[in-house]
Motif scaffolding. Structure first.
Motif, PDB file in Angstrom:
ATOM      1  N   GLN A   1       0.843  -1.192   0.093  1.00  0.00           N
ATOM      2  CA  GLN A   1       0.100   0.030  -0.024  1.00  0.00           C
ATOM      3  C   GLN A   1       0.906   1.221  -0.064  1.00  0.00           C
ATOM      4  O   GLN A   1       0.577   2.185  -0.698  1.00  0.00           O
ATOM      5  N   HIS A   2       1.897   1.438   0.796  1.00  0.00           N
ATOM      6  CA  HIS A   2       2.940   2.437   0.937  1.00  0.00           C
ATOM      7  C   HIS A   2       3.415   2.524  -0.626  1.00  0.00           C
ATOM      8  O   HIS A   2       3.727   3.631  -1.046  1.00  0.00           O
ATOM      9  N   MET A   3       3.985   1.400  -1.241  1.00  0.00           N
ATOM     10  CA  MET A   3       4.453   1.414  -2.506  1.00  0.00           C
ATOM     11  C   MET A   3       3.496   2.261  -3.536  1.00  0.00           C
ATOM     12  O   MET A   3       4.163   2.879  -4.494  1.00  0.00           O
ATOM     13  N   VAL A   4       2.226   1.673  -3.530  1.00  0.00           N
ATOM     14  CA  VAL A   4       1.349   2.382  -4.655  1.00  0.00           C
ATOM     15  C   VAL A   4       1.102   3.781  -4.038  1.00  0.00           C
ATOM     16  O   VAL A   4       1.139   4.661  -5.133  1.00  0.00           O
ATOM     17  N   ASP A  33      -9.420   5.375 -12.636  1.00  0.00           N
ATOM     18  CA  ASP A  33      -9.438   5.251 -14.204  1.00  0.00           C
ATOM     19  C   ASP A  33      -8.162   5.483 -14.655  1.00  0.00           C
ATOM     20  O   ASP A  33      -7.784   6.720 -14.866  1.00  0.00           O
ATOM     21  N   ASN A  34      -7.414   4.512 -15.229  1.00  0.00           N
ATOM     22  CA  ASN A  34      -6.169   4.999 -15.782  1.00  0.00           C
ATOM     23  C   ASN A  34      -5.248   5.549 -14.880  1.00  0.00           C
ATOM     24  O   ASN A  34      -4.411   6.470 -15.333  1.00  0.00           O
ATOM     25  N   MET A  35      -5.294   5.405 -13.616  1.00  0.00           N
ATOM     26  CA  MET A  35      -4.492   6.258 -12.656  1.00  0.00           C
ATOM     27  C   MET A  35      -3.134   6.159 -12.901  1.00  0.00           C
ATOM     28  O   MET A  35      -2.534   7.363 -12.944  1.00  0.00           O
ATOM     29  N   LEU A  36      -2.471   5.245 -13.224  1.00  0.00           N
ATOM     30  CA  LEU A  36      -0.906   5.139 -13.515  1.00  0.00           C
ATOM     31  C   LEU A  36      -0.907   5.076 -14.776  1.00  0.00           C
ATOM     32  O   LEU A  36       0.466   4.524 -15.317  1.00  0.00           O
ATOM     33  N   ASN A  37      -1.549   5.454 -15.955  1.00  0.00           N
ATOM     34  CA  ASN A  37      -1.368   5.375 -17.145  1.00  0.00           C
ATOM     35  C   ASN A  37      -0.042   6.096 -17.480  1.00  0.00           C
ATOM     36  O   ASN A  37       1.008   5.831 -18.281  1.00  0.00           O
ATOM     37  N   ALA A  95       9.293   2.094 -12.088  1.00  0.00           N
ATOM     38  CA  ALA A  95       8.471   2.115 -11.076  1.00  0.00           C
ATOM     39  C   ALA A  95       7.360   1.217 -11.180  1.00  0.00           C
ATOM     40  O   ALA A  95       6.821   0.280 -10.381  1.00  0.00           O
ATOM     41  N   MET A  96       6.680   1.198 -12.499  1.00  0.00           N
ATOM     42  CA  MET A  96       5.663   0.375 -12.647  1.00  0.00           C
ATOM     43  C   MET A  96       6.153  -1.127 -12.724  1.00  0.00           C
ATOM     44  O   MET A  96       5.197  -1.987 -12.085  1.00  0.00           O
ATOM     45  N   LYS A  97       7.227  -1.456 -13.224  1.00  0.00           N
ATOM     46  CA  LYS A  97       7.575  -2.666 -13.247  1.00  0.00           C
ATOM     47  C   LYS A  97       7.825  -3.332 -11.969  1.00  0.00           C
ATOM     48  O   LYS A  97       7.589  -4.259 -11.557  1.00  0.00           O
ATOM     49  N   VAL A 105      -2.475  -1.637 -13.524  1.00  0.00           N
ATOM     50  CA  VAL A 105      -1.394  -2.504 -13.560  1.00  0.00           C
ATOM     51  C   VAL A 105      -1.822  -3.893 -14.252  1.00  0.00           C
ATOM     52  O   VAL A 105      -2.328  -4.602 -13.524  1.00  0.00           O
ATOM     53  N   LEU A 106      -1.234  -4.200 -15.364  1.00  0.00           N
ATOM     54  CA  LEU A 106      -1.605  -5.380 -16.113  1.00  0.00           C
ATOM     55  C   LEU A 106      -0.780  -6.373 -15.342  1.00  0.00           C
ATOM     56  O   LEU A 106       0.363  -6.565 -15.230  1.00  0.00           O
ATOM     57  N   PRO A 107      -1.662  -7.543 -15.101  1.00  0.00           N
ATOM     58  CA  PRO A 107      -1.047  -8.797 -14.683  1.00  0.00           C
ATOM     59  C   PRO A 107      -0.370  -9.555 -15.829  1.00  0.00           C
ATOM     60  O   PRO A 107      -0.517  -9.538 -16.952  1.00  0.00           O
ATOM     61  N   LEU A 108       0.627 -10.182 -15.269  1.00  0.00           N
ATOM     62  CA  LEU A 108       1.400 -10.908 -16.215  1.00  0.00           C
ATOM     63  C   LEU A 108       1.112 -12.704 -15.666  1.00  0.00           C
ATOM     64  O   LEU A 108       0.245 -12.752 -14.755  1.00  0.00           O
ATOM     65  N   SER A 109       1.801 -13.371 -16.412  1.00  0.00           N
ATOM     66  CA  SER A 109       1.541 -14.861 -16.091  1.00  0.00           C
ATOM     67  C   SER A 109       2.214 -15.138 -14.640  1.00  0.00           C
ATOM     68  O   SER A 109       1.370 -15.951 -14.084  1.00  0.00           O
TER      69      SER A 109
END
Length: 793
Positions: free
Chosen positions: A253-256, A309-313, A320-322, A356-360
């Motif tokens: 949560q702190h990271m977000v 709505d696309n908050m982190l686009n 940071a997103m990775k 944040v798009l989920p990965l495998s």
């Protein structure tokens, strides 16, 4: 052709002064004559490409080490130290760099010994390289002693990177003792900490599985540093590995919040020395947090408070997103290990809201978290979503889904999922499917699973062999008795499994031996049973007698079932004389043995012994005693024992009642039959196929044919359900598809129910269909039957 040395020297002098033509100057450069001459003459500076003689010697020593010529390297090192030139610590840097990267801790020690003999003082650079070489080579004790010695005797200034290097090696080699010695040394020399120090200490805390230590590091860190993406990622990963989901989620949560605030630049760890190790008094006094951390930690993370709505686009292309995505993945993996499907679902929703798009890997943790509670169907839905997004599932995702399908006995789907696994390092998903094959009695499928394991070169473990003994060691059980042909086949299978165990270096476990003994007992192979009992005695009982009693119970039960009473009694005596204490099951088996030798007195003696040893007689005990009484046709005493068992609170089962019904049927004691059926009905003990057979045979043998059919119908209905509402609901389905169907495939459909392991329902439907074929009307209200009214009265 040899070129005179004077000519070379003169040419090079002219080269340096610029007197040579450009073409000749280029030729000299290509030939490397400058470097050659420098090596030959030993001059320190001599035009283009010249190097000190010390560097040349170092290069030769390193080349010898690279070639594996250690004796030549040692000889060159000795010549280097005995030369006429004056040596300093910097003249060994090239050698030490190679030893640190190789690593070659032994040659470092040899170099240090030479430096000590020549009284060459170390500098910080050499000191660091030596410690690095020793640490990377696994010589932690030597590195620690080296650090202590230099600090005490040579006055080397304490460098924090040296201690961080040592702590990193301790974390990799999982050496808590050396890490504590390093921390003590750091405290003695007043060496501070930096972010790298905390990172290495965190790794050690994770390896120790010490959440409290990780929390102390977290508290100390946030007091002294501003949180950043890298540090938060490390703490989230650590808390997740420690299965501290609450702390991991809070750090996430702190990271977000940090990313949303825009202060998310990813910076490398600082190596500055700015945190001295505090004393105990300083630790006890409150320390002021940084202003940024106060704001961040005080932030109430509420997803509804943000525009999702696309908050982190705008941050999608940032590192940071990775880091944020991987931290989500770490927490989801922890959810999978903790089986916390609720938090996993919250995290997936949060990722979607944040964009944040989920990965495998994300779906891997999510699937493994939810399927254990929501079932395999939920996991298959997620798999479909992955397919729509062109995401390839991890092997662990497919394996976990297969395991869950095996647990829910969806064998076709479980096998299909395993077929999609190209490689896998562990046999556990295959073991789960083999266990399901054992449950569903599908040895052919089990053979396919073994073939798949061989194809993937997955080495079986002991659990695999335990299941193989359970599936393949017996041939005819449970529907046919063993015979000579099945005994030969069983021996071949057991030998094949044990040979494969030997080839893979796997030894018998307690469970594998139990499964093997059960199989031999089911086949009636008493000779082999006793042989393997002696093997088990050598393997287990001498080291741990705890394993002895369960194994003896299997052997005793098999001998009693095979009517080998004398052998069973002998084994029981040997068991007690060897110091193994019988348990309640042992006494029940031996009381049952008394029914074969027709000795009620011995049964009562065993019962008394059982009570003295603190075991309360149960339903199995009374069943065995009643079997002895019925050998003498003493129904009065048997029913008296039934009342006593009921008064003592024993929950009677169908096996108990069938024991009396069987003998009553043989003796055509209709009164006993009706009395027992009434007790079963009153106690809500559902009849089984044996109950139907005993009651039907008794009425037929007594000449009461219509009553026999009526009783068979009632008992068959009760096998389906005691509740008339349930029977009424199933009436149309069962009559149309099975009981009254004119389709020739009706019996096949009933047999399929039997194959699906719903034995009671299959037998009940066959009985009802047979009654209908004989022309008797089928009533789905058994409690209104005249026969039920009669036995109730």
């Amino acid at each position: 052709m040899r070129i005179p040395l004077r000519l070379i020297a003169g040419t090079l002098c002219r080269f340096k002064s610029g007197e040579l033509q450009p073409r000749r100057r280029n030729l000299i450069r290509r030939l490397g004559l400058c470097r050659t001459l420098t090596t030959i003459t030993g001059n320190v500076f001599f035009g283009y490409g010249e190097e000190p003689i010390t560097k040349s010697f170092q290069v030769q020593i390193v080349d010898a080490l690279r070639s594996g010529e250690r004796s030549r390297a040692s000889s060159l090192l000795l010549d280097f130290g005995n030369g006429n030139q004056s040596l300093q610590a910097d003249d060994f840097v090239y050698i030490l760099k190679y030893c640190a990267t190789s690593p070659d801790p032994l040659f470092v020690m040899e170099t240090w010994r030479l430096m000590m003999e020549k009284e060459i003082g170390l500098n910080n650079k050499c000191y660091f390289l030596m410690v690095q070489a020793l640490c990377r080579g696994g010589y932690l004790e030597e590195a620690c002693n080296f650090m202590k010695f230099l600090g005490e005797n040579h006055g080397i200034y304490p460098l924090l990177p040296v201690y961080n290097c040592f702590l990193s090696a301790c974390a990799k080699m999982k050496s808590i003792v050396h890490a504590n010695q390093c921390l003590d040394l750091m405290e003695q020399r007043k060496v501070g900490k930096n972010e790298i120090t905390y990172s290495e200490l965190l790794k050690l805390a994770v390896w120790q599985q010490d959440p409290s230590a990780a929390h102390e590091i977290w508290k100390d860190y946030i007091k002294r540093y501003s949180l950043n993406i890298i540090s938060l990622q490390e703490f989230i990963s650590s808390f997740a590995k420690l299965e501290d989901l609450k702390s991991a989620y809070e750090a996430l949560q702190h990271m977000v919040a940090l990313v949303i605030s825009g202060k998310h630049l990813v910076s490398l760890h600082s190596s500055r020395l700015d945190i001295p190790i505090p004393s105990k008094v300083e630790l006890e006094s409150p320390n002021v947090q940084s202003k940024e951390n106060e704001q961040l930690l005080a932030l109430k993370f509420d997803i509804d408070a943000f525009n999702t709505d696309n908050m982190l686009n705008k941050h999608k292309n940032l590192p940071a997103m990775k880091a944020l995505r991987w931290s989500f993945n770490d927490v989801l993996q922890a959810c999978a290990r903790a089986r916390d499907y609720e938090l996993a679902e919250q995290l997936i929703t949060l990722m979607q809201n944040l964009g944040v798009l989920p990965l495998s890997r994300t779906y891997d943790g999510f699937v493994r978290a939810i399927i254990q509670t929501r079932g395999f169907a939920a996991g298959m839905k997620v798999l479909k979503v992955m397919e729509e997004r062109n995401l390839k599932p991890y092997r662990s995702t497919l394996a976990s889904l297969s395991v869950q399908c095996s647990k829910e006995l969806e064998l076709d789907l479980a096998e299909s999922l395993l077929e999609q696994v190209c490689t896998f390092p562990h046999p556990y998903p295959f073991n789960a499917l083999l266990e399901a094959c054992d449950t569903m009695d599908q040895p052919k499928r089990a053979l396919r699973i073994l073939a798949k394991m061989r194809q993937l070169k997955i080495q079986p473990d002991i659990m695999t062999y335990e299941l193989l003994f359970s599936i393949f060691a017996n041939v005819n059980f449970p529907y046919e008795a063993g015979n000579r042909l099945s005994h030969v086949d069983s021996r071949k299978r057991i030998n094949a499994i044990e040979m494969d165990m030997a080839q893979n270096g796997v030894h018998h476990s307690h469970q594998s031996m139990k499964n093997l003994l059960k199989a031999l007992g089911a086949e009636g192979m008493t000779t082999e049973l006793l042989q393997y009992l002696h093997v088990a005695e050598k393997l287990f009982f001498r080291t741990n007698t705890y394993f002895g009693t369960p194994i003896y119970n299997i052997v005793l039960r098999s001998l009693v079932n095979a009517a080998e009473s004398d052998t069973a009694i002998l084994i029981f005596k040997n068991m007690k004389s060897s110091g193994l204490q019988p348990n309640a099951m042992t006494y029940n088996i031996m009381v049952d043995c008394c029914s074969y030798i027709r000795c009620f007195k011995s049964g009562c003696a065993l019962l008394s012994m059982m009570v003295r040893h603190g075991f309360i007689p149960g339903t199995s005990t009374y069943t065995a005693l009643i079997k002895i009484l019925l050998k003498y046709d003493d129904f009065d005493e048997a029913l008296s024992l039934l009342d006593q068992a009921s008064l003592e609170g024993c929950q009677m089962d169908v096996v108990f009642y069938n024991t009396i019904l069987r003998r009553a049927s043989e003796m055509v004691r209709i009164d006993i039959i009706e009395f027992i059926i009434e007790r079963m009905h009153r106690d809500k003990v559902q009849p089984d196929p044996s109950t139907c057979a005993y009651v039907f045979s008794a009425y037929v043998d007594g000449g009461f044919y219509n009553t026999a059919i009526e009783a068979l119908q009632v008992l068959s209905m009760w096998m389906i359900s005691y509740e008339e509402i349930t029977l009424e609901e199933k009436k149309i389905e069962y009559e149309d598809n099975f009981v009254l169907s004119d389709d020739f495939q009706a019996e096949s459909r009933i047999l399929q129910i039997f194959k699906d392991y719903d034995e009671y329902l299959a037998v009940a439907l066959l009985n009802l269909r047979w009654c209908a074929i004989l022309g008797f009307p089928i009533s789905w209200s058994p409690n209104q039957s005249q026969w039920v009214t009669k036995i109730d009265s």
